[in-house]
Design an enzyme around this catalytic site. Sequence first.
Site, PDB file in Angstrom:
ATOM      1  N   SER A  27       0.846  -1.196   0.000  1.00  0.00           N
ATOM      2  CA  SER A  27       0.000   0.000   0.000  1.00  0.00           C
ATOM      3  C   SER A  27       0.883   1.248   0.000  1.00  0.00           C
ATOM      4  O   SER A  27       2.100   1.163   0.158  1.00  0.00           O
ATOM      5  CB  SER A  27      -0.918  -0.008   1.222  1.00  0.00           C
ATOM      6  OG  SER A  27      -0.119   0.070   2.377  1.00  0.00           O
TER       7      SER A  27
ATOM      8  N   ARG B  77     -19.252  19.965  16.778  1.00  0.00           N
ATOM      9  CA  ARG B  77     -20.344  19.813  17.758  1.00  0.00           C
ATOM     10  C   ARG B  77     -20.522  21.078  18.593  1.00  0.00           C
ATOM     11  O   ARG B  77     -21.525  21.266  19.236  1.00  0.00           O
ATOM     12  CB  ARG B  77     -20.028  18.688  18.748  1.00  0.00           C
ATOM     13  CG  ARG B  77     -20.029  17.313  18.147  1.00  0.00           C
ATOM     14  CD  ARG B  77     -19.988  16.251  19.234  1.00  0.00           C
ATOM     15  NE  ARG B  77     -19.499  14.998  18.691  1.00  0.00           N
ATOM     16  CZ  ARG B  77     -20.227  14.158  17.972  1.00  0.00           C
ATOM     17  NH1 ARG B  77     -21.491  14.419  17.738  1.00  0.00           N
ATOM     18  NH2 ARG B  77     -19.707  13.040  17.507  1.00  0.00           N
TER      19      ARG B  77
ATOM     20  N   GLU C   1     -11.148  24.394   3.541  1.00  0.00           N
ATOM     21  CA  GLU C   1     -10.163  23.547   2.821  1.00  0.00           C
ATOM     22  C   GLU C   1     -10.825  22.434   2.019  1.00  0.00           C
ATOM     23  O   GLU C   1     -10.273  21.958   1.036  1.00  0.00           O
ATOM     24  CB  GLU C   1      -9.127  22.969   3.799  1.00  0.00           C
ATOM     25  CG  GLU C   1      -9.622  21.940   4.797  1.00  0.00           C
ATOM     26  CD  GLU C   1     -10.138  22.541   6.107  1.00  0.00           C
ATOM     27  OE1 GLU C   1     -10.530  23.724   6.109  1.00  0.00           O
ATOM     28  OE2 GLU C   1     -10.179  21.810   7.117  1.00  0.00           O
TER      29      GLU C   1
ATOM     30  N   GLU D  91     -15.952  21.727  25.718  1.00  0.00           N
ATOM     31  CA  GLU D  91     -15.373  20.467  25.245  1.00  0.00           C
ATOM     32  C   GLU D  91     -14.206  20.059  26.151  1.00  0.00           C
ATOM     33  O   GLU D  91     -13.968  18.898  26.398  1.00  0.00           O
ATOM     34  CB  GLU D  91     -14.892  20.644  23.794  1.00  0.00           C
ATOM     35  CG  GLU D  91     -14.236  19.418  23.198  1.00  0.00           C
ATOM     36  CD  GLU D  91     -13.864  19.572  21.712  1.00  0.00           C
ATOM     37  OE1 GLU D  91     -14.235  20.576  21.089  1.00  0.00           O
ATOM     38  OE2 GLU D  91     -13.208  18.649  21.184  1.00  0.00           O
TER      39      GLU D  91
ATOM     40  N   GLY E 246      -9.616  20.395  15.026  1.00  0.00           N
ATOM     41  CA  GLY E 246      -9.108  19.434  15.992  1.00  0.00           C
ATOM     42  C   GLY E 246     -10.132  19.129  17.066  1.00  0.00           C
ATOM     43  O   GLY E 246     -11.208  19.751  17.125  1.00  0.00           O
TER      44      GLY E 246
ATOM     45  N   CYS F 270     -12.239  26.029  12.041  1.00  0.00           N
ATOM     46  CA  CYS F 270     -13.097  25.287  12.970  1.00  0.00           C
ATOM     47  C   CYS F 270     -12.583  25.415  14.404  1.00  0.00           C
ATOM     48  O   CYS F 270     -12.828  26.420  15.045  1.00  0.00           O
ATOM     49  CB  CYS F 270     -13.225  23.831  12.509  1.00  0.00           C
ATOM     50  SG  CYS F 270     -14.718  23.073  13.169  1.00  0.00           S
TER      51      CYS F 270
ATOM     52  N   GLU G  22     -11.785   2.617  -6.857  1.00  0.00           N
ATOM     53  CA  GLU G  22     -10.524   2.213  -6.238  1.00  0.00           C
ATOM     54  C   GLU G  22     -10.811   1.303  -5.053  1.00  0.00           C
ATOM     55  O   GLU G  22     -11.466   1.709  -4.093  1.00  0.00           O
ATOM     56  CB  GLU G  22      -9.754   3.455  -5.752  1.00  0.00           C
ATOM     57  CG  GLU G  22      -8.447   3.086  -5.088  1.00  0.00           C
ATOM     58  CD  GLU G  22      -7.795   4.236  -4.322  1.00  0.00           C
ATOM     59  OE1 GLU G  22      -8.257   5.394  -4.443  1.00  0.00           O
ATOM     60  OE2 GLU G  22      -6.830   3.970  -3.599  1.00  0.00           O
TER      61      GLU G  22
ATOM     62  N   HIS H 178     -15.070  24.355   7.292  1.00  0.00           N
ATOM     63  CA  HIS H 178     -13.759  23.931   6.771  1.00  0.00           C
ATOM     64  C   HIS H 178     -13.633  24.343   5.306  1.00  0.00           C
ATOM     65  O   HIS H 178     -13.956  23.550   4.423  1.00  0.00           O
ATOM     66  CB  HIS H 178     -13.616  22.408   6.880  1.00  0.00           C
ATOM     67  CG  HIS H 178     -13.500  21.918   8.282  1.00  0.00           C
ATOM     68  ND1 HIS H 178     -12.284  21.730   8.898  1.00  0.00           N
ATOM     69  CD2 HIS H 178     -14.447  21.573   9.185  1.00  0.00           C
ATOM     70  CE1 HIS H 178     -12.488  21.298  10.130  1.00  0.00           C
ATOM     71  NE2 HIS H 178     -13.787  21.186  10.333  1.00  0.00           N
TER      72      HIS H 178
HETATM   73  N1  GLN Z   1     -13.818  20.126  18.455  1.00  0.00           N
HETATM   74  C1  GLN Z   1     -14.540  21.199  17.874  1.00  0.00           C
HETATM   75  C2  GLN Z   1     -16.006  20.887  17.724  1.00  0.00           C
HETATM   76  O1  GLN Z   1     -16.396  19.753  17.754  1.00  0.00           O
HETATM   77  C3  GLN Z   1     -13.949  21.587  16.543  1.00  0.00           C
HETATM   78  C4  GLN Z   1     -14.136  20.550  15.502  1.00  0.00           C
HETATM   79  C5  GLN Z   1     -13.221  20.701  14.315  1.00  0.00           C
HETATM   80  O2  GLN Z   1     -12.249  21.426  14.372  1.00  0.00           O
HETATM   81  N2  GLN Z   1     -13.538  20.024  13.239  1.00  0.00           N
HETATM   82  O3  GLN Z   1     -16.804  21.762  17.574  1.00  0.00           O
END
Ligand code: GLN
Length: 595
Positions: free
Chosen positions: A44, A518, A567, A448, A397, A424, A172, A565
């Site tokens: 791979s 979230r 990106e 969080e 993150g 985010c 794929e 996002h």
């Molecule tokens: N942890 C954050 C949330 O859940 C940001 C999520 C992320 O960066 N995708 O809202």
Amino acid sequence: MARKPAKKILNRTKARRAQAASRPSHKKAKSPHKYIFVIGGVMSGVGKGVATASLGTLLSAKGFKVNLVKVDPYLNVDAGTMNPTEHGEVFVLDSGLETDQDMGNYERFLGRDLTADDYLTSGMVYKSVIDRERALGYGGKCVEAIPQIRDEIVGRYERAAKINGSDISIIEVGGTIGDYQNIMFIEAARVLKIRHPHDVVFMVVSYLPTPGTLGEMKTRPTQNAINQLSSYGVTTDIVIARAATPLDQRRKEKIATACNILPKRVISAPDIESIYDVPVNFDKDKLADIVLEALDCPEPPHQPQLDMNEWRKMARGIKDHAEHEVHIGVVGKYFNTGDFILSDAYISVLEAIKFSAYANKVKAVIHTVNARDFEIAANGEGFAALDKLDGIIVPGGFGSSGIEGKLAVIKYAREKKIPYLGLCYGMQLMTIEYARDVLKLDNAHTTEIDPKTPHPIIDIMPDQREKMARGDYGGTMRLGLYPAKLSKDTIAQEAYSYFNGKKLPKATTSIKERHRHRYEVNPKYIERLEKAGLVFSGRSPDGRLMEIAELPRDKHPFFLGTQFHPEFLARPLMPHPLFTEFVKAAKERKGRISN
Ligand code: GLN
């Protein structure tokens, strides 16, 4: 006037239809849908995904509508629950499906959005068969892997083609020939070929090692892989020979003879500098023509779906601006796996930077910044390294590790006026940092990380709270495409009004972007944050959810974060306006520093 008897009318219609059928038709009959299966040989990680995507680019450029399908043989229903260090980036589609990073490459190479039907996992397939069995959907039959699981897969291959309305599907199959996990997907491909004998081809992307001690490229492992595939009843039509160096004619013929393949269908694919060169190189080798001939495919039914000249220009341009560099720091925590540094977890972010660097006629040099290194450096040590950066990104993150380090870096970027883009989590953290430092709200945080914080600047969205209480984690975040409204005369609105440096005819105030979160900016703090100077320049259409936060230009050259996002929608021929604006600010900083 008397009405004619109904029966007579019916007969006349029938007669007309029969007449029409006997007349030679000038309308071209739609040719049957074609399927290309891409399977990996030997090992791979040799670029099977990029080869698949590149073939998609070439066929689109010829005038075929192509859909690309990724099969991931794992039992997870989607990629959403996996740790990025384990699996790489989780790529989100418009539909909200959380998928493998290969889907990101597919969309970038095709320049179009894919559907939830273009992604398949064993978990997804088994789940739907088992759910159907529980609902008595199999009429009392004994349900087994063969035929029910296999046929479910065959049905999904066909459904993806239909939903996309495409001419060709390139599918794929993840993993390598010889894996236990992907056998059922190969078996389903074999059965699909029985149903459509002239419309299915198999392409093996295989690796040819050159052991250092020998200094000679070996074809044996590839021959073995192809032979093993034939023991499954699958005949290989085309081989992409991945290796450090080009494949010579002798070895080409060796593979061809040993594996019953025409020599011209063994294509050399040596290592190259940039993945965007792969379609260009395949084009030189006429891969699309070879595949179309193997598929017995007639003329392209449409206009080119993609401009190959533009692509070539971009592939060259991405490498060419070496003399004008901008240094961009990406602050993350998913870089280290064992002794290696992997940037896989942030691939869409890194590619988005590249495209926008190209749009700004600069080359982006990416620096991976480990957030944890800044947690203990609160005394100011280590920050000097950040001064060399022209721009800083804190990407998405989850969880607590590296958080204080990220907050420290954001504070530094804000105070030192280093262009900053928060994605985010990066937007949520920039809001927290602003609340702590400018509003003087001690211990402000996201729930969080600190559910008991006195100032929950970032809080869980109400519907998410219930899901969390039920332990319902899989595919339940706020996912996929949602609209947002932009406020006039803001950096965000200005950025979206430009495309590749050209002002769009109409100012944009409505956008749609992909999400995966979230938590949200707590509505209770919005007024205070705004009074203190933070501008929420993008909001959900009902005004409730904050989608973009920024500082005005007179306070900072570029300090902006998005709840979504961007990106995921950045494409090589269509760079994302926010990334382009960010890189532009980085370029300007670079200009200021070096003057
Ligand atoms: N942890 C954050 C949330 O859940 C940001 C999520 C992320 O960066 N995708 O809202």
